[in-house]
Design an enzyme around this catalytic site. Structure first.
Site, short mmCIF file in Angstrom:
data_model
loop_
_atom_site.label_atom_id
_atom_site.label_comp_id
_atom_site.label_asym_id
_atom_site.label_seq_id
_atom_site.Cartn_x
_atom_site.Cartn_y
_atom_site.Cartn_z
N HIS A 89 0.87 -1.19 0.00
CA HIS A 89 0.00 0.00 0.00
C HIS A 89 0.90 1.23 0.00
O HIS A 89 1.58 1.51 0.98
CB HIS A 89 -0.91 -0.02 1.22
CG HIS A 89 -1.88 1.13 1.24
ND1 HIS A 89 -2.91 1.24 0.34
CD2 HIS A 89 -1.97 2.22 2.04
CE1 HIS A 89 -3.60 2.35 0.59
NE2 HIS A 89 -3.04 2.97 1.61
N ASP A 124 1.16 5.11 -0.33
CA ASP A 124 0.47 6.40 -0.32
C ASP A 124 1.21 7.41 -1.20
O ASP A 124 2.40 7.63 -1.01
CB ASP A 124 0.36 6.94 1.10
CG ASP A 124 -0.68 6.19 1.92
OD1 ASP A 124 -1.85 6.20 1.49
OD2 ASP A 124 -0.33 5.62 2.97
N ASP A 154 -8.35 1.69 1.49
CA ASP A 154 -7.99 2.66 2.53
C ASP A 154 -8.80 3.95 2.57
O ASP A 154 -8.72 4.66 3.56
CB ASP A 154 -6.49 3.00 2.41
CG ASP A 154 -5.92 3.53 3.72
OD1 ASP A 154 -6.41 3.13 4.80
OD2 ASP A 154 -4.99 4.36 3.68
#
Length: 998
Positions: free
Chosen positions: A20, A22, A135
């Protein structure tokens, strides 16, 4: 944990390796690339090549593209192609980012998705068909429709209310078919999977060790990777001694999760934030576990395989079960615990939210302006390749900030600065491009004119003739005001033919030394007009607004009994103020003569920043510890009135003697002269606020109270696309915060006859905390001592002053229904103003402005349609899929020149089925005639939302429901024969248009 095996035997665990990543948040994109992100792709590709069974999913395209362009070798690029063909590397979502769902506009979601999809299809011929929205903080009902329109087969979300998730989990209802749009319903439904309580990170607790498990590469370090390759918290390696224990732990978790789903397939995400930067140690350990469990599958009752998202959904789909339908209700707001309502981010970093939307709007204008230039001025002198690069820089920046830690305001200060710098750079590029196009098509060189996109306040000297070029980016005729700062009251405004233009000038709100000149502009669709502003000769001057200042009133002393009311009036409304308090008192809708009591006040929620004292508010969370408190004890009032506009300036002070005001409201009411279409302008009560700097741990709201009996029911929009009903709900804990919702563009309250609409140009949190009330959160300034927040610079000590704008519309439901969609878009896409001046001392001949300009043949659609996109994407791919795949496999898709012949067109129907007797009807559009101003349309291809599929060849999976028991593939809408298209309610139709080359 002996679970009975399913019908069909043992459980199958699908181990989905992912990282993941960002795009921003705590670290900038550059810092992330250096510390870990580049290593993810470099090491994952290397490891996938070593083991045929290994797989990986890649999500955010911004990082992948940076790696592809800056880091990847030719060998690695070849390997990516091979792994994609083998189905062992899979792109999911495929957008530039994993966009936020609460505070983003649908246009910008589509942009960032299209931006990523265009790259993937051009480079690999790959088209993502699954989402991975693990998310974003709450799930919007727009998203399932968006992904269905993009051709996806399944959608995956995770963050929904903790209590709702527990309930769905217990009852095996985490999977359903979601009909996100009430009007498109089953035509654009999508199978949706909600992740269980473990969400997207591997559960890392090991019963046999105090070290975490399954994260063998440890955690990324910043700013640099460790020299010795030893990262913090590396999991216990798998050895002969602990292999069986590791397997037992993994199997137990698989079985626990299997109990929450209807089928024997278990999605087992392997990874978390910033993982797989050393893929070698990850896969070498997991290989041992996978092999061991599969060798002992009879004993464990489980088989394990590396998988992609598509492997998992394919397995569930082939079960052919009948699934429940979820209607158009969203999953907002989101609470992760009883005192953790994630409703603060609806307002966090309001300045960033505002600039992100201005940038999006400028990009929208720049795209259509450039597209028209290319087709109407084939002989033009501007370099198209450079122009496309200028547009691409803003496409990239607007896409990037849609990330779920971007526009949300949940990033560290340096990352906020990164987003802002990228947005400002892109905006400057597009402004320069638009100014140079104006310069080019007006033969400005010949006439000694200079154009600039950037207007400096000092340049409006009365002795210089100033030109203002105003472009209307909407495909409707617009009548509105644009504001120009000038240095004198004595000004005159003329159009291209030398006729006087209605205008009003008055002292500026901003500064003592300048004046605001309001010019009434009437511009047809996708066209521009050019106005000249000259020092007045007294004959044709702009109206000068006159000012009356009222005494500052002490609210604590105000006599409630004696009111001194005075009205401000235009053709649509009478707004009454009370001189006793200097506050608004009521509004009368002059059409129906209905009067609504109407008061506005600023309040602040005081919030806690000390974790020892209770729940805190931060960038994400809103945790008020009591009701909101009124902030001002005294109000000053000034009324500027003129023939075209009345501006009511209210200043709110903490007490009667304070020097400086803490809040201000500028309310503008417009009067439109005869001969102009003033319907939208007249019904618009425009309010601009000045809020801040706030004190620490204060959250500022504007509360509007009316005597409408609304039963505390609020309506707010999902992403500017559709409305959601928001009944007030009482909770055991945190009721105030859990009744806050995002307003991206629109909110309203109503009783049986009258509706009050609130339209916004940036996202805000909004709530109805009492009958007849609507409150908008305008600003937040917070600090807290939560270690995690301090370590990551996530404390939101935002000392800025914010200046949001809101338009109010009051009227019957029928009237507001016809106005609010067009008005919301008119606020979003206000005209773009560019400036020019005569540079030389040339004689000013009254020459007629070149009429072969952009406003020759306007592009206009009916008021229930919106021309959502008119652009030249520049993609080099073939729209024939077989041909595109062939050319990639033969290696022909090398860097080539951008393609300017393909025009991307999107048309959106703004209304729901049954919403309005007239505006909810389908609309027949003749594309050839719509675009005749650009040239002769030769061919039109209808495509999916992001352009990568021909709608006639797309067959989405049809999941069985009780409503539709037959399992079949979806086929899409009827397509255009002879350029005639019927657009039905809420449809977004996407086309490639090709013109005859001149």
């Amino acid at each position: 944990l002996a679970l009975l095996p399913r019908a069909g035997g043992e459980l199958r665990a699908f181990v989905v390796a992912h990282s993941h990543m960002d795009v921003g948040w705590v670290y900038t994109v550059q810092e992330s690339m250096h510390a870990y992100a580049a290593n993810v792709y470099t090491t994952v590709i290397e490891e996938l090549m070593k083991g045929k069974q290994r797989k990986f999913i890649a999500v955010e395209q911004e990082f992948f593209r940076l790696w592809w362009d800056m880091v990847a070798t030719d060998t690695q690029k070849q390997q990516v192609h091979q792994l994609l063909q083998e189905g062992r590397l899979e792109f999911v979502i495929g957008g530039q980012v994993m966009h936020d769902e609460a505070v983003t506009l649908i246009d910008d979601q589509i942009l960032q998705l299209t931006e990523g999809h265009g790259f993937l299809y051009e480079t690999f011929g790959f088209r993502p068909q699954f989402s991975w929205h693990v998310d974003p903080f709450g799930a919007s009902a727009t998203t399932p429709t968006l992904f269905a329109l993009a051709g996806f087969n399944a959608h995956l979300i995770s963050r929904i209310d903790y209590d709702l998730k527990a309930d769905m989990q217990k009852n095996k209802k985490l999977q359903f078919v979601w009909q996100g749009s009430p009007s498109l319903s089953e035509r654009q439904e999508i199978f949706t999977h909600v992740m269980d309580q473990y969400s997207y990170c591997t559960p890392s607790q090991l019963p046999f060790s105090n070290r975490s498990g399954f994260f063998w590469n440890g955690f990324a370090t910043f700013p640099d990777p460790p020299k010795d390759g030893v990262y913090p918290d590396m999991s216990l390696p798998v050895t002969d001694a602990n292999l069986h224990l590791y397997a037992q732990t993994m199997v137990a978790n698989i079985k626990e999760r299997a109990a929450w789903f209807r089928t024997g397939e278990v999605l087992w995400p392997w990874g978390c934030d910033k993982q797989f930067f050393n893929a070698s140690v990850q896969y070498s350990n997991m290989d041992l576990l996978v092999d061991y469990i599969n060798k002992h599958s009879a004993e464990f009752g489980v088989t394990v395989q590396y998988a992609t998202v598509s492997d998992y959904f394919q397995a569930v789909y082939s079960r052919n079960l009948t699934w429940e339908i979820r209607g158009s209700q969203d999953f907002l707001p989101y609470s992760s615990e009883p005192f953790q309502a994630w409703t603060g981010f609806y307002t966090s970093r309001s300045t960033l939210k505002g600039i992100a939307r201005r940038a999006s709007s400028l990009l929208y204008a720049g795209e259509s302006f450039f597209t028209q230039y290319v087709w109407k001025h084939p002989e033009g002198s501007i370099c198209k390749y450079k122009a496309l690069k200028q547009l691409q820089s803003l496409r990239w920046a607007v896409s990037e900030v849609q990330h779920h830690d971007g526009i949300t305001g949940t990033e560290s200060p340096k990352v906020k600065d990164m987003y802002l710098n990228n947005l400002m750079y892109g905006m400057l590029n597009v402004k320069k491009l638009m100014a140079s196009i104006i310069f080019d098509i007006n033969n400005a060189k010949k006439n000694g004119e200079v154009y600039s996109s950037v207007y400096t306040k000092g340049s409006g000297k009365p002795d210089v003739d100033l030109y203002v070029v105003v472009y209307n980016p909407l495909a409707w005729n617009i009548t509105t005001f644009v504001t120009v700062s000038v240095s004198s009251e004595a000004m005159s405004v003329y159009d291209e033919l030398g006729y006087s233009v209605p205008a009003q000038v008055q002292s500026s709100v901003e500064s003592q030394s300048t004046y605001d000149l309001y010019i009434l502009v009437a511009i047809s669709g996708l066209s521009y007009r050019k106005y000249s502003i000259k020092p007045s000769d007294g004959k044709q001057s702009a109206f000068v607004g006159s000012s009356i200042k009222y005494k500052r009133r002490d609210l604590t002393q105000a006599d409630q009994q004696s009111q001194q009311l005075f009205p401000v009036v235009n053709n649509c409304y009478q707004i009454v103020f009370d001189q006793n308090t200097n506050l608004m008192h009521s509004i009368t809708d002059r059409e129906t003569n209905q009067t609504v009591q109407f008061t506005q006040e600023f309040l602040e929620y005081h919030v806690n920043g000390d974790t020892k004292k209770g729940p805190i508010s931060d960038n994400y969370l809103f945790a008020p510890n009591a009701s909101a408190v009124p902030v001002s004890k005294a109000v000053g009032l000034e009324v500027m009135s003129g023939n075209l506009m009345t501006e009511i300036r209210q200043y709110f002070y903490s007490d009667v003697t304070s020097q400086d005001y803490i809040y201000a409201v500028y309310t503008r009411l417009y009067s439109v002269p005869e001969g102009y279409d003033g319907k939208l302008l007249c019904h618009r009560i425009e309010q601009e606020y000045s809020v801040g700097p706030l004190e620490l741990n204060r959250e500022a709201v504007l509360r509007t109270s009316t005597n409408l009996n609304t039963r505390q029911l609020l309506y707010t929009d999902n992403n500017g696309y559709q409305m959601q009903e928001r009944p007030f709900k009482a909770y055991v804990n945190n009721t105030v915060a859990r009744n806050y919702y995002p307003m991206v563009q629109t909110a309203y309250i109503e009783d049986d006859t009258t509706r009050l609409m609130v339209l916004a140009e940036r996202a805000h949190g909004v709530s109805s905390q009492g009958n007849g009330q609507v409150e908008v959160m305008l600003h937040r300034r917070l600090w807290n001592n939560l270690e995690w927040n301090l370590n990551n610079s996530l404390t939101l000590n935002d000392s800025s002053v914010v200046r949001p704008v809101i338009w109010l519309i009051l009227g019957t439901k029928a009237v507001t229904n016809t106005l609010y969609r067009t008005s919301g878009l008119a606020l979003e896409h206000r005209p773009v103003v560019m400036f020019g001046a005569l540079s030389g001392d040339k004689p000013k001949l009254p020459r007629r402005f070149q009429q072969n300009s952009v406003h020759d043949l306007p592009v206009t659609v009916p008021p229930n349609l919106h021309l959502q996109t008119l652009s030249i994407p520049g993609w080099r791919y073939s729209s024939n899929h077989a041909e595109q795949v062939r050319s990639i496999r033969m290696g022909k898709q090398k860097q080539g020149d951008a393609d300017f012949t393909r025009v991307l067109l999107r048309i959106r129907h703004l209304y729901e089925v049954g919403e309005d007797p007239v505006l909810s009807q389908p609309v027949v559009v003749d594309l050839k005639s719509l675009l005749k101003g650009l040239g002769s349309v030769m061919t039109v291809e209808e495509r999916t939302l992001t352009g990568t599929w021909d709608v006639n060849t797309l067959e989405r999976w049809k999941w069985k429901t009780a409503q539709y028991p037959g399992k079949r593939f979806f086929n899409s809408t009827e397509t255009s024969e002879d350029f005639i298209v019927t657009v039905h309610p809420k449809e977004i139709r996407t086309f490639f248009v090709y013109f005859q080359v001149q």
